[in-house]
Design a protein around this motif. Structure first.
Motif, PDB file in Angstrom:
ATOM      1  N   SER A 300     -33.501  45.834 -51.123  1.00 62.10           N
ATOM      2  CA  SER A 300     -33.399  44.576 -50.380  1.00 62.10           C
ATOM      3  C   SER A 300     -32.635  43.504 -51.139  1.00 62.10           C
ATOM      4  O   SER A 300     -31.939  42.693 -50.528  1.00 62.10           O
ATOM      5  CB  SER A 300     -34.784  44.068 -50.002  1.00 62.10           C
ATOM      6  OG  SER A 300     -35.492  43.759 -51.169  1.00 62.10           O
ATOM      7  N   ASN A 301     -32.725  43.502 -52.462  1.00 62.64           N
ATOM      8  CA  ASN A 301     -32.002  42.479 -53.214  1.00 62.64           C
ATOM      9  C   ASN A 301     -30.496  42.596 -53.007  1.00 62.64           C
ATOM     10  O   ASN A 301     -29.808  41.614 -52.783  1.00 62.64           O
ATOM     11  CB  ASN A 301     -32.327  42.583 -54.703  1.00 62.64           C
ATOM     12  CG  ASN A 301     -33.705  42.016 -54.997  1.00 62.64           C
ATOM     13  OD1 ASN A 301     -34.369  41.527 -54.087  1.00 62.64           O
ATOM     14  ND2 ASN A 301     -34.128  42.099 -56.234  1.00 62.64           N
ATOM     15  N   THR A 302     -30.019  43.828 -53.085  1.00 66.07           N
ATOM     16  CA  THR A 302     -28.599  44.068 -52.848  1.00 66.07           C
ATOM     17  C   THR A 302     -28.229  43.612 -51.447  1.00 66.07           C
ATOM     18  O   THR A 302     -27.194  42.976 -51.232  1.00 66.07           O
ATOM     19  CB  THR A 302     -28.294  45.575 -52.950  1.00 66.07           C
ATOM     20  OG1 THR A 302     -28.992  46.090 -54.061  1.00 66.07           O
ATOM     21  CG2 THR A 302     -26.833  45.823 -53.075  1.00 66.07           C
ATOM     22  N   VAL A 303     -29.110  43.955 -50.496  1.00 62.00           N
ATOM     23  CA  VAL A 303     -28.816  43.636 -49.102  1.00 62.00           C
ATOM     24  C   VAL A 303     -28.772  42.134 -48.874  1.00 62.00           C
ATOM     25  O   VAL A 303     -27.861  41.617 -48.230  1.00 62.00           O
ATOM     26  CB  VAL A 303     -29.856  44.282 -48.177  1.00 62.00           C
ATOM     27  CG1 VAL A 303     -29.655  43.827 -46.756  1.00 62.00           C
ATOM     28  CG2 VAL A 303     -29.760  45.782 -48.265  1.00 62.00           C
ATOM     29  N   ILE A 304     -29.754  41.424 -49.446  1.00 57.43           N
ATOM     30  CA  ILE A 304     -29.805  39.973 -49.227  1.00 57.43           C
ATOM     31  C   ILE A 304     -28.549  39.310 -49.756  1.00 57.43           C
ATOM     32  O   ILE A 304     -27.936  38.475 -49.089  1.00 57.43           O
ATOM     33  CB  ILE A 304     -31.069  39.378 -49.885  1.00 57.43           C
ATOM     34  CG1 ILE A 304     -32.296  39.810 -49.082  1.00 57.43           C
ATOM     35  CG2 ILE A 304     -30.991  37.871 -49.968  1.00 57.43           C
ATOM     36  CD1 ILE A 304     -33.604  39.392 -49.678  1.00 57.43           C
ATOM     37  N   THR A 305     -28.132  39.724 -50.955  1.00 58.05           N
ATOM     38  CA  THR A 305     -26.923  39.142 -51.523  1.00 58.05           C
ATOM     39  C   THR A 305     -25.718  39.415 -50.639  1.00 58.05           C
ATOM     40  O   THR A 305     -24.958  38.507 -50.280  1.00 58.05           O
ATOM     41  CB  THR A 305     -26.668  39.726 -52.917  1.00 58.05           C
ATOM     42  OG1 THR A 305     -27.852  39.580 -53.684  1.00 58.05           O
ATOM     43  CG2 THR A 305     -25.537  39.026 -53.582  1.00 58.05           C
ATOM     44  N   ALA A 306     -25.552  40.691 -50.258  1.00 55.78           N
ATOM     45  CA  ALA A 306     -24.398  41.042 -49.435  1.00 55.78           C
ATOM     46  C   ALA A 306     -24.446  40.302 -48.103  1.00 55.78           C
ATOM     47  O   ALA A 306     -23.418  39.859 -47.598  1.00 55.78           O
ATOM     48  CB  ALA A 306     -24.366  42.543 -49.201  1.00 55.78           C
ATOM     49  N   ALA A 307     -25.667  40.149 -47.556  1.00 53.56           N
ATOM     50  CA  ALA A 307     -25.803  39.477 -46.263  1.00 53.56           C
ATOM     51  C   ALA A 307     -25.383  38.021 -46.362  1.00 53.56           C
ATOM     52  O   ALA A 307     -24.670  37.506 -45.502  1.00 53.56           O
ATOM     53  CB  ALA A 307     -27.244  39.568 -45.783  1.00 53.56           C
ATOM     54  N   THR A 308     -25.803  37.353 -47.448  1.00 57.58           N
ATOM     55  CA  THR A 308     -25.438  35.948 -47.610  1.00 57.58           C
ATOM     56  C   THR A 308     -23.928  35.801 -47.691  1.00 57.58           C
ATOM     57  O   THR A 308     -23.367  34.833 -47.201  1.00 57.58           O
ATOM     58  CB  THR A 308     -26.063  35.375 -48.889  1.00 57.58           C
ATOM     59  OG1 THR A 308     -27.367  35.912 -49.018  1.00 57.58           O
ATOM     60  CG2 THR A 308     -26.140  33.880 -48.833  1.00 57.58           C
ATOM     61  N   LEU A 309     -23.283  36.778 -48.308  1.00 56.81           N
ATOM     62  CA  LEU A 309     -21.836  36.678 -48.446  1.00 56.81           C
ATOM     63  C   LEU A 309     -21.119  37.093 -47.159  1.00 56.81           C
ATOM     64  O   LEU A 309     -19.934  36.827 -47.001  1.00 56.81           O
ATOM     65  CB  LEU A 309     -21.354  37.517 -49.627  1.00 56.81           C
ATOM     66  CG  LEU A 309     -21.830  36.981 -50.986  1.00 56.81           C
ATOM     67  CD1 LEU A 309     -21.489  37.937 -52.101  1.00 56.81           C
ATOM     68  CD2 LEU A 309     -21.232  35.611 -51.267  1.00 56.81           C
ATOM     69  N   LEU A 310     -21.852  37.752 -46.238  1.00 58.56           N
ATOM     70  CA  LEU A 310     -21.239  38.122 -44.962  1.00 58.56           C
ATOM     71  C   LEU A 310     -21.221  36.938 -43.997  1.00 58.56           C
ATOM     72  O   LEU A 310     -20.304  36.814 -43.189  1.00 58.56           O
ATOM     73  CB  LEU A 310     -22.029  39.248 -44.310  1.00 58.56           C
ATOM     74  CG  LEU A 310     -21.653  40.681 -44.636  1.00 58.56           C
ATOM     75  CD1 LEU A 310     -22.592  41.622 -43.912  1.00 58.56           C
ATOM     76  CD2 LEU A 310     -20.215  40.952 -44.228  1.00 58.56           C
TER      77      LEU A 310
END
Lengths: 385, 324
Positions: A300-310
């Motif tokens: 989830s940490n990876t996902v949250i970061t990538a999501a914020t940048l999306l």
């Protein structure tokens, strides 16, 4: 959590003696109960809107936005509030990046104003008499506006508080347009992000966990999807069908998750080899359980970061299409206002400039926050950039 | 897996992808309600023709009265033989329209690509080797600015400052000023700046992150210990290994960025290239031209990805062909 306290009271206490009800009962935790209630209420409201009433209570986009807010509340805000220590730890790490803290504050303001503002304010209205009014404290040659709402002195028309950020060529207040534009930007950014993240995470973890044929099929599909640039696909689709915000969110949401899926897959492949997954497997946990309880939380940490940048990229796409006039003209959006001010750069520079400033800072803020989140959430990124 | 087998498989995949995309486009065209028939009839009506007749003519030209399978076969054959149809708004074949437009796109896209690669990599490498200096922070700030600023708004702001207020540069593109003339160069300055800003930022971020992986690597330390000067370390020991992943990012991302960015840039500066051609076709409901101008970038993206993957295998001997 309680081996110490148990040993204090003596090790004689046996499993069947534990007062489960005192410990909160065997029932579901409060979060799950609330989640079930909220889901049912949401589904009922949507069903009511769809089947019972003829006049729509909320538009499709707004319903999706409500759903996004619910998901955000239950899966981000609630766990953070429950795990105070972890939240404090993340906050300490996040706080180190001062630009990101300022950005986050700015985004909170944009989010609150953009969500609540359109509920309170009336839609900006056409008013030819108030066209080309300069922003407050600024002035413009009185030849530019046909009539000046504020004071005219020395051949200069001064701005008034009635239109704090000036007006467009058809007399709509830019301040109001900016507030309505905040809603559009937030909706596009957050809703699309939710769709992308949900599908991307589900596909990525499944591919990594099941491997073999499932992996091959899913990732081949991702390959195909990634080949088609979404920008041009959306151009074709808006050309063939009636463009709307809902269509934009759907296209970018349902066809834009390939990157997240690949990222999650590679991350989950590493996690899959960890001993706690093996332990869960040996203890007889089902596939769904392992994916939900062990794989997903750990990527989830990876996902949250990538999501914020999306999010910023979706906001930029929406603004771009609005600028090109390829979205619903009835939805006031920043890109649209910028486009409308393009022809008036000589006299009324503020029309194209002001919404763009908000757009630029919103995108910039999301990029700053995403970058800081990466540093704060990823324990492996300690030290380097 | 041998490299030849990998390359063959990769080429086959590109063909399959192209085929799939054409099929999807055909499917969209077949189910779409508005695909230019109305616009065509309207055009005929304004010129004093008969509307129903125009509709029939349109169906005949586009072959819409034939069964679906025949239409599909015709469509595919036409696509493959580069017979991409007739643009009724321009009264020329779509191919001619494309041929007339693309030099204008190249005129600013080529310099912008070149500038963004050179500057992006240079700043990125410098930032990586001089971490936490003022220049590094400045570079990082530039990168954030570049990826965050909306292309179209940046273009308008540059027009506002340099064309409207200062009057140094023209605010939009005019044809008929030659290619290698000063006047043409002057009107290309702003589009090149707009397009390269975002691309520089992207290149810079990637190259900085890639180079950082090698700055503290053992072989770099060894090279330094042996007395290699900074330049040699940078070029031979950091840049070379970093170049391989950078290649991957380069082709796909730059293509995407340049194409989507170029579309906007052309509309803002009124450059009569592929982007503006496509935009006008959308506004005027010229289906054949819309399809062609949107498919060209898609095909270029497919070929770009193919070239990139093959280049990757040639450049990096360590690559595992079984991996995706």
């Amino acid at each position: 959590m309680a081996p110490d306290t148990q040993s204090d009271t003596g090790a004689t206490e046996r499993f069947e003696d534990v007062e489960w009800d005192e410990l909160g009962g065997l029932g579901f935790p409060r979060r799950t109960q609330a989640l079930v209630v909220a889901t049912v209420a949401y589904a009922a409201a949507v069903a009511y809107d769809l089947f019972v009433t003829d006049d729509a209570v909320l538009s499709g986009t707004n319903w999706l936005f409500v759903l996004t807010l619910l998901v955000g509340a239950f899966f981000v805000a609630w766990p953070l509030a429950e795990n105070r220590r972890l939240t404090a730890y993340y906050w300490r790490r996040f706080k180190r990046n001062r630009a990101a803290v300022v950005s986050a504050a700015y985004l909170v303001v944009v989010f609150v104003v953009g969500t609540l503002g359109p509920l309170v304010l009336t839609e900006p209205e056409l008013n030819i008499l108030a066209a080309y009014q300069p922003p407050v404290y600024l002035s413009v040659d009185s030849a530019v506006p046909t009539t000046c709402v504020g004071q005219t002195a020395d051949g200069l028309c001064h701005g008034t508080w009635q239109y704090p950020l000036g007006t467009t060529s058809d007399g709509k207040g830019i301040a109001k347009l900016v507030v309505f534009g905040m809603r559009v930007s937030m909706q596009v950014g957050l809703v699309t992000m939710l769709i992308v993240v949900s599908i991307g995470t589900a596909v990525g973890t499944s591919a990594a966990y099941f491997s073999g044929l499932v992996d091959e099929l899913l990732m081949r599909y991702v390959d195909i999807q990634q080949t088609f640039p979404t920008f041009f696909l959306f151009l074709i689709v808006t050309y063939l069908f009636k463009p709307s915000l809902f269509l934009l969110i759907t296209i970018f949401g349902f066809l834009g998750w390939g990157g997240i899926a690949r990222l999650v897959r590679s991350e989950a492949l590493q996690r899959r080899e960890e001993s706690y997954i093996r332990a869960a497997e040996n203890a007889g946990a089902s596939d769904g359980w392992i994916i939900r309880r062990h794989l997903m939380p750990n990527v989830s940490n990876t996902v949250i970061t990538a999501a914020t940048l999306l999010i910023p990229s979706f906001i930029l796409f929406e603004a771009t299409f609005a600028f090109l006039g390829l979205t619903d003209p009835a939805t006031p959006s920043w890109g649209q206002v910028i486009a409308s001010g393009r022809g008036d750069l000589d006299g009324a520079w503020w029309i194209a400039t002001i919404p763009g400033v908000f757009l630029f800072f919103t995108v910039l803020a999301f990029n700053f926050v995403g970058d800081a989140l990466r540093d704060a959430l990823d324990p492996r990124s300690e030290g380097d950039a | 897996m041998s490299m030849h087998w990998y390359v063959a498989r990769r080429v086959a995949w590109a063909v399959v992808a192209t085929y799939l995309i054409l099929t999807i486009t055909f499917g969209l065209l077949a189910v779409a309600p508005g695909d230019g028939q109305t616009a065509f009839a309207f055009e005929a009506a304004t010129e004093g023709g008969d509307v129903d007749e125009a509709r029939e003519t349109f169906d005949e030209i586009t072959g819409r009265d034939e069964p679906l399978l025949t239409r599909y076969t015709n469509y595919m054959v036409n696509m493959a033989t580069l017979n991409w149809g007739w643009s009724f708004t321009r009264n020329q074949s779509v191919m001619d329209a494309l041929a007339a437009a693309y030099p204008y796109s190249l005129m600013y896209a080529v310099p912008a690509t070149f500038i963004s690669i050179v500057f992006g990599y240079a700043i990125g490498l410098y930032s990586a080797t001089h971490q936490y200096t003022l220049t590094d922070y400045l570079g990082t700030f530039t990168a954030f600015f570049g990826i965050s600023v909306p292309n179209f708004w940046f273009g308008i702001m540059l027009i506002l400052v340099f064309a409207v207020d200062l009057g140094w540069l023209p605010s939009y593109y005019q044809t008929g000023r030659g290619v290698w003339t000063l006047a043409n160069a002057k009107q290309l300055v702003l589009p090149v700046v707009v397009l390269s800003t975002g691309a520089i930022a992207g290149n810079m971020r990637y190259s900085r992150a890639e180079a950082l992986e090698y700055v503290h690597a053992d072989f770099v330390k060894t090279a330094r210990a042996k007395g290699a000067d900074d330049w040699r370390v940078l070029v031979r020991h950091i840049f070379r290994p970093a170049l391989v992943p950078l290649m991957t990012i380069l082709v796909a991302d730059i293509l995407g960025l340049l194409f989507a960015g170029a579309y906007i840039t052309e509309v803002v500066f009124q450059i009569p290239g592929l982007g503006l051609l496509s935009y006008k076709a959308i506004i005027q409901q010229d289906t054949a031209l819309v399809m062609a101008t949107t498919l060209v970038p898609v095909f270029i993206a497919i070929v770009g990805n193919l070239v990139q993957d093959i280049a990757y295998t040639v450049l990096d001997p360590r690559i595992d062909y079984g991996d995706r």
